[in-house]
Design an enzyme around this catalytic site. Structure first.
Site, short mmCIF file in Angstrom:
data_model
loop_
_atom_site.label_atom_id
_atom_site.label_comp_id
_atom_site.label_asym_id
_atom_site.label_seq_id
_atom_site.Cartn_x
_atom_site.Cartn_y
_atom_site.Cartn_z
N GLU A 1 44.87 45.03 37.15
CA GLU A 1 45.20 43.60 36.97
C GLU A 1 44.01 42.68 37.24
O GLU A 1 44.05 41.51 36.87
CB GLU A 1 46.37 43.20 37.89
CG GLU A 1 46.01 43.27 39.37
CD GLU A 1 46.83 42.33 40.24
OE1 GLU A 1 47.67 41.60 39.73
OE2 GLU A 1 46.59 42.34 41.47
N ASN A 2 42.97 43.20 37.91
CA ASN A 2 41.81 42.36 38.24
C ASN A 2 40.53 42.83 37.56
O ASN A 2 39.42 42.50 37.97
CB ASN A 2 41.55 42.35 39.76
CG ASN A 2 42.79 42.04 40.56
OD1 ASN A 2 43.37 42.94 41.16
ND2 ASN A 2 43.23 40.81 40.56
N HIS B 1 48.01 45.65 45.19
CA HIS B 1 47.87 44.20 45.33
C HIS B 1 47.06 43.74 46.54
O HIS B 1 46.37 42.72 46.43
CB HIS B 1 49.23 43.48 45.33
CG HIS B 1 49.16 42.00 45.56
ND1 HIS B 1 48.67 41.12 44.59
CD2 HIS B 1 49.47 41.22 46.62
CE1 HIS B 1 48.73 39.88 45.07
NE2 HIS B 1 49.20 39.91 46.30
N ASN C 1 50.64 40.51 39.42
CA ASN C 1 50.74 39.05 39.31
C ASN C 1 49.66 38.46 38.41
O ASN C 1 49.81 37.36 37.90
CB ASN C 1 50.72 38.38 40.68
CG ASN C 1 49.54 38.80 41.52
OD1 ASN C 1 49.31 40.00 41.72
ND2 ASN C 1 48.78 37.84 42.00
N HIS C 2 48.55 39.20 38.21
CA HIS C 2 47.48 38.72 37.31
C HIS C 2 47.64 39.22 35.88
O HIS C 2 46.70 39.15 35.09
CB HIS C 2 46.11 39.13 37.87
CG HIS C 2 45.74 38.40 39.12
ND1 HIS C 2 45.44 37.05 39.13
CD2 HIS C 2 45.67 38.81 40.41
CE1 HIS C 2 45.17 36.67 40.37
NE2 HIS C 2 45.31 37.72 41.18
N ASP D 1 43.90 48.69 42.44
CA ASP D 1 43.40 47.56 41.64
C ASP D 1 41.90 47.64 41.32
O ASP D 1 41.06 47.54 42.23
CB ASP D 1 43.67 46.24 42.37
CG ASP D 1 45.13 46.07 42.80
OD1 ASP D 1 45.74 47.06 43.25
OD2 ASP D 1 45.63 44.93 42.72
N HIS E 1 53.95 46.37 43.75
CA HIS E 1 52.86 45.39 43.79
C HIS E 1 53.30 44.24 44.68
O HIS E 1 54.06 43.38 44.26
CB HIS E 1 52.57 44.91 42.36
CG HIS E 1 51.26 44.22 42.22
ND1 HIS E 1 50.07 44.90 42.14
CD2 HIS E 1 50.93 42.91 42.16
CE1 HIS E 1 49.08 44.04 42.03
NE2 HIS E 1 49.58 42.82 42.05
FE LIG Z 1 45.00 43.00 42.64
FE LIG Z 2 48.05 41.41 42.60
#
Ligand SMILES: [Fe+2]
Ligand SMILES: [Fe+2]
Length: 269
Positions: A39-40, A178, A67-68, A8, A153
């Site tokens: 994702e971040n 994640h 999830n993001h 990530d 993830h």
């Molecule tokens: Fe993440």
């Molecule tokens: Fe995540």
């Protein structure tokens, strides 16, 4: 085949580090295929199209989310037209974008990559095991794809380890994302699948999983709304694993990659 898989990317420091280092890292490791979880990348939450474009330009073949995925809404129209950007496979039917991609390398070899999202301590979703089972019915390692990588993830290491063993021998690698902390359990499972519970993040480790410490601590200490979380901006450590596969697509080598920032250097020799 040589695979470089990075965890990530968190905030500007993570983005800048990956964009600056990836061309050299890719050349040094002679990586045939590079995947990056991003994702971040956008201030800790989501990924903006121009950031995705910069990571692709630096040498990523595929970017995975999590999830993001939709925290930056501009990514929704972008993902529809960008098959190299994938979101979890077990999002509900009809979700924009795809959960898997098959990349054709310059020499014609094909790499399947998919992302599945765990369910333990995560949002309720369709069964990630079944989603990957179905995907593998159409993509057989050593037959129509020469390598296959699954990004799991998930929060719980138990679910990630179960995932690795469930697909052992049928994919080249199962790598966790994640949790933003690199784990030391990288190994080749008995069936030949390279596995690690978590790749770690590409971000500042003088932080709470990439976010500045004080507001993150306050969230645990005070039962009051506090300062918004923001990414820590110190030097980033780039974290991931390097995997080499044989002609069957199974792993023969897995080594951690960690460079820059506060964590101890790890670089395949
Ligand atoms: Fe993440
Ligand atoms: Fe995540």
């Amino acid at each position: 085949m040589k695979l470089l898989l990075l965890g990530d990317v968190v905030g500007r420091t993570g983005r800048d580090a990956v964009v600056a280092a990836l061309p050299g890292l890719r050349a040094r490791l002679q990586a045939d295929f590079v995947a990056v979880n991003a994702e971040n990348a956008s201030h800790g939450f989501g990924l903006a199209p121009e950031m995705a474009a910069a990571i692709f330009a630096a040498g990523a073949d595929v970017i995975t989310l999590g999830n993001h995925a939709w925290d930056r809404k501009e990514i929704i129209p972008y993902i529809v037209h960008e098959p190299r950007l994938i979101r979890p496979l077990n999002f509900p039917p009809g979700t924009p974008g795809a959960g898997a991609a098959v990349c054709t390398l310059a020499d014609g070899r094909k790499v399947l990559i998919a992302q599945a999202m765990g369910r333990l301590f995560m949002d309720p979703l369709d069964d990630p095991f079944r989603a990957v089972e179905e995907l593998l019915l159409r993509n057989k390692l050593g037959v129509n794809v020469q390598a296959a990588v699954i990004d799991i993830h998930a929060e719980a290491s138990s679910e990630k380890m179960a995932f690795g063993h469930a697909f052992d021998g049928r994919v080249s690698a199962v790598v966790g994302t994640h949790t933003h902390v690199p784990t030391a359990d990288h190994q080749i499972l008995p069936g030949g699948t390279g596995f690690v519970s978590d790749l770690g993040m590409c971000g500042d480790y003088d932080s709470v999983i990439g976010m500045t410490k004080e507001p993150a601590i306050a969230r645990f200490v005070k039962k009051m709304p506090g300062e918004k979380l923001a990414p820590a901006e110190g030097p980033a450590t780039i974290c991931g694993v390097f995997i080499e596969t044989d002609e069957m697509g199974l792993a023969i080598r897995i080594e951690p990659v960690r460079t820059g920032g506060r964590l101890a250097l790890a670089m395949p020799g």
